[in-house]
Design an enzyme around this catalytic site. Structure first.
Site, PDB file in Angstrom:
ATOM      1  N   ASN A  86      10.654  12.130  -6.182  1.00  0.00           N
ATOM      2  CA  ASN A  86       9.707  11.857  -5.101  1.00  0.00           C
ATOM      3  C   ASN A  86       8.657  10.814  -5.470  1.00  0.00           C
ATOM      4  O   ASN A  86       8.100  10.158  -4.602  1.00  0.00           O
ATOM      5  CB  ASN A  86       9.009  13.161  -4.693  1.00  0.00           C
ATOM      6  CG  ASN A  86       7.829  12.918  -3.781  1.00  0.00           C
ATOM      7  OD1 ASN A  86       7.977  12.606  -2.605  1.00  0.00           O
ATOM      8  ND2 ASN A  86       6.621  13.057  -4.332  1.00  0.00           N
ATOM      9  N   SER A 140      12.257   5.148   1.491  1.00  0.00           N
ATOM     10  CA  SER A 140      11.307   4.810   2.553  1.00  0.00           C
ATOM     11  C   SER A 140      12.027   3.998   3.610  1.00  0.00           C
ATOM     12  O   SER A 140      12.995   3.279   3.318  1.00  0.00           O
ATOM     13  CB  SER A 140      10.147   3.976   1.982  1.00  0.00           C
ATOM     14  OG  SER A 140       9.365   3.401   3.020  1.00  0.00           O
ATOM     15  N   TYR A 154       7.397  -3.012  -3.230  1.00  0.00           N
ATOM     16  CA  TYR A 154       7.723  -1.614  -2.948  1.00  0.00           C
ATOM     17  C   TYR A 154       8.952  -1.521  -2.050  1.00  0.00           C
ATOM     18  O   TYR A 154       9.889  -0.750  -2.318  1.00  0.00           O
ATOM     19  CB  TYR A 154       6.518  -0.954  -2.283  1.00  0.00           C
ATOM     20  CG  TYR A 154       6.761   0.416  -1.705  1.00  0.00           C
ATOM     21  CD1 TYR A 154       6.703   1.550  -2.513  1.00  0.00           C
ATOM     22  CD2 TYR A 154       7.018   0.578  -0.343  1.00  0.00           C
ATOM     23  CE1 TYR A 154       6.910   2.814  -1.969  1.00  0.00           C
ATOM     24  CE2 TYR A 154       7.222   1.837   0.209  1.00  0.00           C
ATOM     25  CZ  TYR A 154       7.169   2.958  -0.608  1.00  0.00           C
ATOM     26  OH  TYR A 154       7.375   4.209  -0.073  1.00  0.00           O
ATOM     27  N   ALA A 155       8.976  -2.308  -0.976  1.00  0.00           N
ATOM     28  CA  ALA A 155      10.091  -2.285  -0.046  1.00  0.00           C
ATOM     29  C   ALA A 155      11.388  -2.712  -0.731  1.00  0.00           C
ATOM     30  O   ALA A 155      12.452  -2.113  -0.509  1.00  0.00           O
ATOM     31  CB  ALA A 155       9.796  -3.193   1.149  1.00  0.00           C
ATOM     32  N   ALA A 156      11.317  -3.735  -1.571  1.00  0.00           N
ATOM     33  CA  ALA A 156      12.506  -4.205  -2.276  1.00  0.00           C
ATOM     34  C   ALA A 156      13.026  -3.142  -3.244  1.00  0.00           C
ATOM     35  O   ALA A 156      14.235  -2.918  -3.361  1.00  0.00           O
ATOM     36  CB  ALA A 156      12.187  -5.495  -3.026  1.00  0.00           C
ATOM     37  N   ALA A 157      12.103  -2.468  -3.939  1.00  0.00           N
ATOM     38  CA  ALA A 157      12.500  -1.423  -4.884  1.00  0.00           C
ATOM     39  C   ALA A 157      13.133  -0.243  -4.156  1.00  0.00           C
ATOM     40  O   ALA A 157      14.118   0.339  -4.632  1.00  0.00           O
ATOM     41  CB  ALA A 157      11.286  -0.972  -5.695  1.00  0.00           C
ATOM     42  N   LYS A 158      12.592   0.133  -3.005  1.00  0.00           N
ATOM     43  CA  LYS A 158      13.155   1.248  -2.249  1.00  0.00           C
ATOM     44  C   LYS A 158      14.530   0.893  -1.684  1.00  0.00           C
ATOM     45  O   LYS A 158      15.421   1.752  -1.595  1.00  0.00           O
ATOM     46  CB  LYS A 158      12.202   1.660  -1.129  1.00  0.00           C
ATOM     47  CG  LYS A 158      10.932   2.342  -1.619  1.00  0.00           C
ATOM     48  CD  LYS A 158      11.212   3.632  -2.388  1.00  0.00           C
ATOM     49  CE  LYS A 158       9.939   4.419  -2.655  1.00  0.00           C
ATOM     50  NZ  LYS A 158      10.192   5.665  -3.421  1.00  0.00           N
ATOM     51  N   ILE A 187       3.894   8.880   6.418  1.00  0.00           N
ATOM     52  CA  ILE A 187       3.471  10.260   6.210  1.00  0.00           C
ATOM     53  C   ILE A 187       1.955  10.276   6.083  1.00  0.00           C
ATOM     54  O   ILE A 187       1.377   9.455   5.364  1.00  0.00           O
ATOM     55  CB  ILE A 187       4.094  10.859   4.931  1.00  0.00           C
ATOM     56  CG1 ILE A 187       5.613  10.663   4.916  1.00  0.00           C
ATOM     57  CG2 ILE A 187       3.753  12.339   4.807  1.00  0.00           C
ATOM     58  CD1 ILE A 187       6.265  11.080   3.613  1.00  0.00           C
TER      59      ILE A 187
END
Length: 262
Positions: A86, A140, A154-158, A187
């Protein structure tokens, strides 16, 4: 055996990373309610202790932190049955690609991709040997709807995490281990509030304006509000339970209808 909400995870050992607050805390509490023995990890000890939850302090963005968690759990509990990857987040500045350094890219990938990869590598051999286990990767919706101005790394890693999770499932499903992805939208946590404050400060707008800007960037939330942590926890609780025994390799989106495509 007849399973109920209270006993369906009896005798199961579960780890929830980033389990001291937000969705991670809610997930840990949900698994305890279902009868699991639950361990959580975070850099700092939770302000409030949760009954039935064991805490290990560790920085999972560093390989040494992962090694510590794996060793302590195996030594103290003997095995791990359920792994909830998580932990994640973004601390990069707003402003698009031009303001991001290599260090900020590397930090995002260490936290959001490589930490789960290392934990999987540490616990999967035992799961495969017993021919049972469940791994959940919390990704995400930004894997499909990236916010380039504020959370590009962050978006690329997810997105990479979603792809990795599917690939891993294909490899280990025949060996008895289920691997699933849960992709929440927005969230309502303290971390999301902090992100809005950072965007507001860097963009010289109010927090309310920053919040509306993110909502607009996401295309709106048809349900009309962000998710509560407990709603995400309920989905995870189902997916790791015996009721979901045939589910693997799938990405479950919980976003109040945010993603506009089927």
């Amino acid at each position: 055996m007849d399973f109920t909400f209270e006993n369906e995870l009896d005798n199961k050992i579960a780890l929830v990373t980033g389990g001291s607050k937000g969705a991670g805390k809610a997930i840990a509490e949900r698994l305890v309610q279902a009868g699991a023995t639950v361990i959580i990890t975070a850099r700092n000890k939770p302000e409030e202790e949760t009954k039935g939850v064991h805490f290990i302090a560790a920085d999972l963005s560093e390989p040494e932190g992962t090694q510590k968690v794996v060793a302590e759990i195996i030594q103290q509990f003997g095995r791990l049955d359920i792994l909830i990857n998580n932990m994640g987040g973004s601390e990069t500045p707003a402003g698009g690609f031009a303001v991001l350094s290599d260090k900020e890219w590397e930090s995002s990938f260490q936290t959001n991709l490589l930490a789960p990869v290392r934990l999987d590598r540490g616990f999967l051999p035992g799961m495969i040997e017993r021919h049972e286990g469940v791994i959940i990767h919390v990704a995400s919706i930004q894997a499909k709807l990236p916010l380039y101005d504020s959370t590009l790394p962050y978006a690329a890693a997810k997105a990479a995490l979603v792809n990795y999770s599917k690939s891993l499932s294909n490899e280990v499903a025949p060996k008895g281990v289920r691997v699933l992805t849960v992709s929440p939208g927005w969230i309502m946590t303290t971390a999301s509030v902090s992100m809005m404050e950072r965007i507001a400060q860097s963009s010289n707008v109010t927090t309310e304006q920053a919040t509306k800007g993110v909502m607009d960037a996401l295309g709106g939330i048809p349900f009309g509000r962000p998710a509560w942590p407990e709603e995400v926890a309920e989905l995870v609780g189902f997916l790791v339970s015996p009721r979901a025994a045939y589910l693997t390799g799938t990405n479950y989106v919980i976003d109040g209808g945010t993603i506009p495509a089927v």
